[in-house]
Scaffold this active site. Structure first.
Site, PDB file in Angstrom:
ATOM      1  N   CYS A 167       0.795  -1.223   0.000  1.00  0.00           N
ATOM      2  CA  CYS A 167       0.000   0.000   0.000  1.00  0.00           C
ATOM      3  C   CYS A 167       0.826   1.269   0.000  1.00  0.00           C
ATOM      4  CB  CYS A 167      -0.879   0.046   1.259  1.00  0.00           C
ATOM      5  SG  CYS A 167      -1.931  -1.357   1.465  1.00  0.00           S
TER       6      CYS A 167
ATOM      7  N   GLY B 161       1.753  -2.381   5.087  1.00  0.00           N
ATOM      8  CA  GLY B 161       2.567  -3.426   5.711  1.00  0.00           C
ATOM      9  C   GLY B 161       1.747  -4.635   6.099  1.00  0.00           C
TER      10      GLY B 161
ATOM     11  N   CYS C  64      13.077  -2.885   4.014  1.00  0.00           N
ATOM     12  CA  CYS C  64      12.844  -3.773   2.871  1.00  0.00           C
ATOM     13  C   CYS C  64      13.705  -3.296   1.701  1.00  0.00           C
ATOM     14  CB  CYS C  64      11.369  -3.764   2.476  1.00  0.00           C
ATOM     15  SG  CYS C  64      11.046  -4.734   0.990  1.00  0.00           S
TER      16      CYS C  64
ATOM     17  N   SER D  89      11.167  -0.606 -13.803  1.00  0.00           N
ATOM     18  CA  SER D  89      12.170  -0.721 -12.745  1.00  0.00           C
ATOM     19  C   SER D  89      13.517  -1.223 -13.231  1.00  0.00           C
ATOM     20  CB  SER D  89      11.656  -1.627 -11.627  1.00  0.00           C
ATOM     21  OG  SER D  89      11.227  -2.843 -12.168  1.00  0.00           O
TER      22      SER D  89
ATOM     23  N   CYS E 141       8.094 -13.853   1.769  1.00  0.00           N
ATOM     24  CA  CYS E 141       8.115 -12.651   2.609  1.00  0.00           C
ATOM     25  C   CYS E 141       6.823 -12.598   3.411  1.00  0.00           C
ATOM     26  CB  CYS E 141       8.219 -11.399   1.735  1.00  0.00           C
ATOM     27  SG  CYS E 141       8.072  -9.868   2.678  1.00  0.00           S
TER      28      CYS E 141
ATOM     29  N   CYS F 161      16.564  -5.808   5.360  1.00  0.00           N
ATOM     30  CA  CYS F 161      16.051  -7.177   5.507  1.00  0.00           C
ATOM     31  C   CYS F 161      16.412  -7.954   4.246  1.00  0.00           C
ATOM     32  CB  CYS F 161      14.533  -7.153   5.688  1.00  0.00           C
ATOM     33  SG  CYS F 161      13.797  -8.817   5.715  1.00  0.00           S
TER      34      CYS F 161
ATOM     35  N   CYS G 197      14.019 -12.766   2.187  1.00  0.00           N
ATOM     36  CA  CYS G 197      13.538 -13.486   1.000  1.00  0.00           C
ATOM     37  C   CYS G 197      14.679 -14.111   0.206  1.00  0.00           C
ATOM     38  CB  CYS G 197      12.692 -12.567   0.121  1.00  0.00           C
ATOM     39  SG  CYS G 197      13.515 -11.039  -0.352  1.00  0.00           S
TER      40      CYS G 197
END
Length: 490
Positions: free
Chosen positions: A16, A123, A261, A308, A407, A456, A459
């Site tokens: 979000c 989150g 993240c 990206s 994740c 983090c 993953c």
């Protein structure tokens, strides 16, 4: 009205985007929140909403409007004109936990003994099921299936025994485990809270006599606001005309325990945003340079998979000296209502979204940069498209390490058996996607990419900053989507 939700199961999705605003001069904020959400649309295309109230009006009155779809699909000028209020919050949503329904759209508006709260959350909480059960056993009745409602209930409960709304937010947050960036509008204060690990971004801006709390700095730029500072991991900020910005750092962890993240820098955030003082664009350029240094290959053209992959491709080009060029044209109008073609039809969902510039790649050895490979179903199609357009070689470089673990903090990386890298070597993955060579970013490069900030890497490594849940807490919605993807690929 028929509604259709697009879902690309081989692309990462984030939960979000949040945007809160308080105009101390009493001007209406709804239209500015709208433009702020427009800038955050990349963080969620499923549903959106705005809730506002007038700080000089009746204490319990909140006007809200929300619906399924993109910001410009849900809101019309007449909706915004009716939303009178100088404080408010807005939200764009993509669900990783909780089904895709209008009831689950945010902000949530809560009427309770002490007044009214409007809350927007980004989150995933890993202890949401336990907290929900605890509340249900004491008589709580839930209207949604999202963990944001659990947070709202706890804030309301804590408010009964707290001196202030911000104290109630802090006490509620102390019960939460997982990732959250919260914006809360109480009758007379705008409150922001960020989890102690700093998983999700949150920052403060100012425009004239208004203050803003939002997910990314690009939203501040869009509305002509000035960046003030980031909300720190573990911080609760309270904004009011009487005291300006107040800070509570009670929940903060030692800096080395923070765990942002890394995918904010690799993929989620807009490239023109800065998160915790680090430029997202510069991070992606760095990732591309690292790929060129660590996985070099002779070629004629470097290109990125939009959007990206573009900055990382430019970084690869700068470090390697191989020319950078555009090889893909993206259809910018494929939004939430995109209907995924059936397996039996000739249309490929990838080709509807992307087309290759034949003149740019014909007869050339191409290096294709993408941000990640989840299941591999998209990568093999894009490689094939480049070959069909006349590329003589296709070398794939990925600006993140291979996904090996799910994740639990708001990114929909699926269960391990769904991941192409699980139980496969890089050579096996290369064969599956049909590339001439394949290289991933090294895990040791991630911290350099984030300029030394604690991150983090769960993953990639399976080492999470906190104990992960024993069962997958991401909701049956996600499983349904996996099931749908399986059916469509038969």
């Amino acid at each position: 009205m028929i509604q259709n939700n697009s879902y690309d199961a081989d692309t990462l999705h984030e939960e979000c985007g949040v945007f809160g605003m308080y105009d101390f001069d009493g001007a209406d904020v709804a239209s500015t929140i709208y433009y702020g959400l427009f800038a955050l649309q990349h963080r969620g295309q499923e549903s959106c909403g705005i809730a506002v109230s007038d700080t000089s009006g009746p204490k319990g009155k909140v006007l809200s409007y929300k619906g399924m779809g993109l910001v410009n699909e849900v809101f019309a000028p007449e909706n915004l004109e009716q939303m009178k209020g100088d404080i408010g919050v807005g939200h764009v949503r993509y669900s990783t936990a909780g089904s895709s329904t209008r009831e689950n759209a945010q902000p949530l508006v809560l009427n309770y003994v002490k007044g009214t709260l409007a809350l927007a959350h980004n989150g995933n909480l890993i202890n949401a099921p336990q907290l929900r059960k605890e509340l249900e056993y004491t008589g709580a009745i839930f209207q949604t299936t999202i963990d944001s409602e659990v947070i709202a209930y706890y804030i309301a409960r804590e408010r009964l025994n707290s001196q202030s709304a911000e104290e109630a937010v802090r006490r509620a947050c102390q019960r939460l485990k997982g990732a959250y960036a919260l914006v809360v509008a109480s009758p007379r204060k705008l409150i922001g809270a960020r989890d102690p690990y700093g998983f999700k971004p949150l920052c403060i801006g100012k425009r004239d006599n208004s203050y803003i709390i939002t997910s990314e700095t690009c939203a501040l730029d869009t509305i002509g606001a000035t960046f003030v500072r980031d909300v720190l991991p573990g911080e609760v900020v309270t904004i009011s005309p009487e005291k300006g910005i107040e800070s509570d750092m009670t929940m903060a962890l030692p800096k080395e325990k923070e765990a942002r993240c890394i995918f904010e820098y690799i993929y989620f955030a807009r490239p023109d945003s800065h998160i915790d003082g680090v430029s997202v664009y510069a991070s992606r350029i760095k990732a591309g340079k690292f790929l060129a240094q660590d996985s070099p290959v002779e070629a004629d053209l470097v290109t990125g998979v939009p959007e990206s992959g573009n900055a990382a491709a430019l970084g690869y080009s700068l470090a390697s000296g191989i020319p950078y060029g555009t090889a893909f044209v993206k259809n910018g109008y494929v939004g939430r209502t995109f209907i995924k073609p059936k397996q039996s039809s000739r249309e490929s969902s990838v080709q509807v979204k992307l087309n290759v510039l034949r003149e740019a790649v014909a007869g050339k050895r191409v290096i294709m940069i993408d941000d990640s490979i989840v299941r591999g179903t998209t990568s093999d199609r894009i490689v094939r498209m480049l070959r069909d357009a006349g590329a003589t070689e296709v070398h794939v470089r990925i600006s993140s390490p291979p996904f090996l673990w799910p994740c639990y903090f708001g990114t929909d990386i699926p269960a391990r058996e769904q991941l192409i890298a699980y139980n496969r070597t890089i050579e096996e993955i290369r064969q599956i996607i049909g590339a001439d060579s394949l290289g991933y970013l090294g895990i040791d490069r991630l911290k350099e990419m984030a300029e030394g900030l604690p991150i983090c890497t769960g993953c990639f490594t399976g080492k999470y900053p906190m104990e992960p849940p024993k069962q997958d807490i991401r909701g049956e919605y996600y499983d349904k989507e996996i099931d749908l993807e399986r059916k469509m690929s038969r």
